[in-house]
Design an enzyme around this catalytic site. Structure first.
Site, PDB file in Angstrom:
ATOM      1  CB  CYS A 135      -1.021   0.232   1.331  1.00 45.37           C
ATOM      2  SG  CYS A 135       0.002  -0.160   2.848  1.00 45.37           S
ATOM      3  CG  HIS A 152      -0.203   3.337   6.278  1.00 48.22           C
ATOM      4  ND1 HIS A 152      -0.737   1.556   5.706  1.00 48.22           N
ATOM      5  CD2 HIS A 152      -0.071   2.884   7.323  1.00 48.22           C
ATOM      6  CE1 HIS A 152       0.827   0.964   6.506  1.00 48.22           C
ATOM      7  NE2 HIS A 152       1.301   1.977   7.481  1.00 48.22           N
TER       8      HIS A 152
END
Length: 204
Positions: free
Chosen positions: A75, A146
């Protein structure tokens, strides 16, 4: 010279369509990024199992890309690449933050030791959101960020005027509907308002 390739491509394609229709307004640009989404997991890309009518309608009215590849299988580097137009090694974000090998040691089942990853997308990087704002756009971020453990690296510092849910974590911190910050309110997320009892994170 840094170029926000994805944004320019989207704007160019949409502007060409708008121009052909006599519309001179700047196009809206929406980028949807889903972790672990298979290439055929949406109806508009051929899924006969998953039902995605809303995304299918959005795809029918917009532009679909059928020959594209993620720059990373995880990710954080993928998100950094899309935001900057750079390969992961150029941003320093080469693994999900903090990564599986943050101590620089591979586990017994891992054959390679990964390059040390940055724990944030550097503020010196120019993002799509910053470029969009320079062009008069309003910018909005929702969901998983993130890309920095400290608030100084969250979406508001990277060009997004509104941030709903984007912070250090890559997932809810808890597992159940309690004060640990799971998939149900209270979310224990400093950038997300809690909802009524029993509310599901996706609905928020």
């Amino acid at each position: 010279m840094w170029k926000p390739v994805l944004l320019l491509l989207l704007v160019a394609l949409t502007a060409a369509r708008a121009g052909a229709q006599g519309n001179t307004r700047a196009p809206n640009v929406i980028v949807l990024l889903a972790d672990d989404l298979g290439w055929k997991d949406l109806g508009c890309y051929g899924s006969s199992f998953y039902e995605t009518p809303n995304l299918d309608r959005l795809a029918a009215a917009g532009t679909r890309f059928t020959q594209a590849y993620a720059t990373s299988p995880v990710c954080s580097p993928t998100r950094a690449s899309i935001l900057t137009g750079k390969y992961p090694v150029r941003t320093g974000v080469t693994d999900w933050i903090r990564g599986r090998q943050e101590a620089g040691v591979a586990r017994p089942f891992e054959k390679l030791v990964a390059q040390q990853t940055a724990y944030q997308l550097a503020l010196e990087e120019k993002t799509l959101a910053e470029t969009a704002r320079e062009q008069g756009y309003q910018t909005f971020f929702a969901g998983k960020w993130h890309l920095g453990e400290e608030e100084a690296y969250w979406p508001a510092a990277q060009g997004f005027q509104v941030n709903k849910g984007g912070w250090s974590n890559g997932a809810p911190t808890g597992r159940i509907n309690d004060s640990t910050g799971g998939f149900f309110t209270p979310y224990a997320n400093p950038t997300l308002t809690d909802g009524p009892a029993g509310e599901y994170l996706t609905d928020r």
